[in-house]
Design an enzyme around this catalytic site. Structure first.
Site: not given
Ligand code: GLN
Length: 488
Positions: A80, A155, A179
């Protein structure tokens, strides 16, 4: 050659070690797949073919000379774009870091290098890991390999899509509020968020430091166990890593459901889509038939998970992202020549709307006069959620829930309404707030061919139990989830 891309992680590992395939053949097949497919999926922000092939050739040479670094030498892995690799751009899918070249390796990268993995860096993500669909990437939206009109989740959407589209067998993501697990669920693969403190965060660009963990995606369970063993451990460079017994992949064995107590949700109290609800109940029924006892748990605190998570995560992000000021890293806009203008203009040009929204929210909740009412209260509620999990594990061996309340949604469907987007995290955020480990396992497809995921959770540092249950779940017939071969 073409079929090499459809091998599972465990088959790849076996074949590399018995000499029936070379890393170069394998890596070339993946590169070809990426060339043919990634224009539709957009999982990668960049691909440096020569650099990747060179690593594979070096690995083959080591094996030929009997000098392989480990059983994993030559296995390809995607990274990532918020995990630092020396000499590579680490942009976090943000304009502010578009040209930032990392001067050092994250601890997880050093560990993988020591074992001889072949790196495929630069997987797309929501900017600074803020989002649930990759639509917040400053550069591109990744697509779901099961239906490219839909999002892959986020994400870490690029990391999940690359594995689901057979462009890689395994990859790394980061999970602050879901995420890893949510995109794994929407893409029909496995994704693990380890216990907070199990894996070093050194070299992971911070979003919310008390919630972030790096973890693996894989096209089978063995990839998850192996990678957890490799990635985990105490790290002097990250004082939040814990001194606990090391995790050993060989301790994971298929769990026998007989006599096990499974914590479950009362589905009437939650708004799951019909397909998710139906599959969840079918899975529970088949576990009961195998001798497990279902224990309905009181998840009423879960309704606070979203507000508590979004207060804490935004507060931490407003602090963490203050380092991106146009002076030390990345994009600089000189503006009028005054220092304050330089800060303001660099950040205005460098950050996208969602990141700005969160910095504003976080700065507000931390400001004097509001701190106690918002941030302070969220911290208290976090303690309650943590205690709730400790209570749960007094009466159950594992908790089983859907990972996401719906299957993958359409690109653009939720971008206008951030609150609706935040709701996608209803089942994953409380896990990060309490620090426990959780994994998303595939649980088959709905009638439109979209994957459904099941989340398993155990208590802190009990990944052996967690993965043993996950292994058993993955062997259930209704959980078999074939990945798409043709991507249209
Ligand atoms: N969707 C969640 C957020 O927007 C989790 C994101 C993540 O785990 N990095 O914060």
């Amino acid at each position: 050659m073409k079929d090499l891309i459809y091998l599972s992680y465990s088959e790849i590992k076996k074949k590399l070690n018995d000499g029936s395939i070379t890393s170069k053949d394998l890596v070339s097949s993946y590169l070809k797949r990426i060339e043919d497919t990634d224009s539709k999926i957009k999982a990668f922000l960049a691909i440096d073919k020569d650099k990747i092939l060179k690593q594979a050739e070096e690995s083959d040479k080591r094996r030929k000379e009997g000098k392989q670094l480990s059983l994993y030498d030559g296995i390809p892995i995607g990274i990532k774009d918020n995990i630092c690799i020396t000499g590579e751009i680490t942009s976090c899918s943000s304009k502010i870091l578009e040209n930032f070249v990392s001067p050092y390796d994250a601890t997880v990268i050093s560990k993988l290098k020591d074992k001889g993995f072949v790196f495929f860096p630069r997987l797309n993500m929501d900017e600074f890991a803020m989002g649930s669909s990759t639509e917040n990437s400053a550069f591109q939206t990744s697509k779901n390999p099961f239906d490219p009109e839909r999002i892959p989740g986020g994400s870490s959407g690029g990391s999940a899509a690359a594995v689901a589209a057979s462009m890689l067998p395994v990859s790394l993501g980061s999970d602050t509020g879901g995420s890893i697990r949510q995109p794994a669920s929407l893409c029909g693969i496995w994704g693990l968020k380890p216990t907070y403190g199990r894996v070093s965060r050194y070299g992971l660009v911070a979003y919310a430091s008390s919630l972030d963990q790096i973890g693996p995606f894989s096209n089978d369970m063995e990839g998850i166990s192996d990678l957890l063993e490799i990635l985990s451990g105490l790290d002097p460079k990250d004082q939040t890593t814990a001194k606990v017994n090391p995790f050993e992949a060989k301790s994971v064995t298929e769990m026998d459901w007989k006599g096990k107590k499974i914590g479950v949700m009362k589905t009437e109290e939650f708004n799951f889509s019909d397909d998710v609800n139906k599959r969840y109940l079918e899975v529970l029924k088949s576990l009961e038939e195998k001798g497990a006892t279902l224990v309905p748990l009181d998840f009423s605190l879960l309704k606070y998970a979203i507000p508590v998570y979004y207060l804490i995560a935004t507060a931490e992000c407003s602090s963490n992202l203050s380092r991106f000021d146009g002076i030390r890293y990345g994009l600089r806009k000189e503006g009028s020549g005054k220092l304050d203008d330089l800060y303001a203009e660099s950040r205005t040009a460098g950050f996208g709307n969602e990141v700005k929204r969160r910095i504003l929210l976080g700065t507000f909740s931390l400001s004097s006069g509001y701190y106690d009412a918002y941030y302070g209260k969220a911290q208290k509620a976090r303690v309650l959620i943590r205690k709730q999990y400790a209570e749960f594990f007094k009466s159950v061996d594992v908790i089983l829930q859907p990972t996401s309340p719906t299957t993958a949604f359409k690109v653009g469907e939720k971008t206008k309404d951030p609150i609706q987007m935040y709701q996608a995290d209803i089942l994953t955020t409380s896990v990060n707030l309490s620090g426990v480990p959780a994994i998303s396992c595939p649980a088959g497809l709905n009638k439109n061919g979209l994957p459904i995921g099941i989340q398993l959770t155990t208590s802190h540092f009990d990944e052996v139990t967690l993965l043993s249950f996950a292994k058993a779940l993955s062997n259930l017939e209704i959980c078999k989830t074939p990945l798409p071969k043709e991507i249209s």
